[in-house]
Every structure is written in C-alpha cells, then in structure tokens.
Motif scaffolding. Sequence first.
Motif: not given
Length: 139
Positions: A60, A74-75, A91-98, A123
């Motif tokens: 991370n 993120g990773s 890769r940062e965040g998930v879903g709509d915040d990816l 984002t």
Amino acid sequence: MKLLFSLFLFVCIVGQTAAESCSMPKSFTGLTLLIRVDGNYSPENPMAGTLQEMTFNRLNYKSTIMNTRESVEGSYRYTHLDTNLGQLNMREGVGDDLSLYTETFVCETNTTGYFIFSQTKGTIKPDVRQNTGIYVIRK
C-alpha cells in the motif's frame, strides 16, 4: 493520441541518455517519493504545480498533497521495466470513488528523474488524463 506519442518519444530519449548513469529501484517498499506535477492549471491538468509526498509499504501507499495536506491511500504494484524505467500501477478508493492510474518513472540519477502520470479512471475530472513532473526518492 498525439500526446501519447510525444510522451513515448520523451521516455525513449530521456531513457537513452539516463540509462548509462542511473537505475530505478527494484522495489518501492520502504521508500518515500517527493513529486512535483509540472504545467499550468487547466481542466485537463487540475493537479498542476502540486507537490506530493508518497510513502510505500509492501502493498500500500499513502499520498499527501503538501499544498493542501489532503491525504489518500491505496494499493500499488511496482514493475521494474528496465535499468532506468519503472512503473507504478495505483488504485485508490472503491466504487464511485475509485481512481486508477499509472506513474512511469525515468531516472536521471539514482534518486531523481521524471515521471508520466496516466489516469484511466478517477474522482478528479477529467477521468482520462496525463501529465508529467519530476520526482526525488528519499530513503
């Protein structure tokens, strides 16, 4: 497409001149990077002029925008492409915040060089964008 071709030529030219005098690390684990994004602000380059500090553990990273003290985590996966080339897949965040992006590094010395940032989802709009900058590795 013209920008990608120009960036490719930049990497090739800088890579050729830097290859004899530097090498990228084999791993980013335990490293701290300071990066400065080049260019003037525009809707296509909303992070222009920012200074960021990025710290890496085994899987991370944490990125702090020094101008605002805002931090994200993120990773990542680092690939040592060649003696003077390395690439981070982030890769940062998930879903709509990816946010998904790569940073390709070309060393100038063992601790400094240039990078190309390429975002494919994010984002901060526009979703697909590129910019360049300089980096310093602090160990």
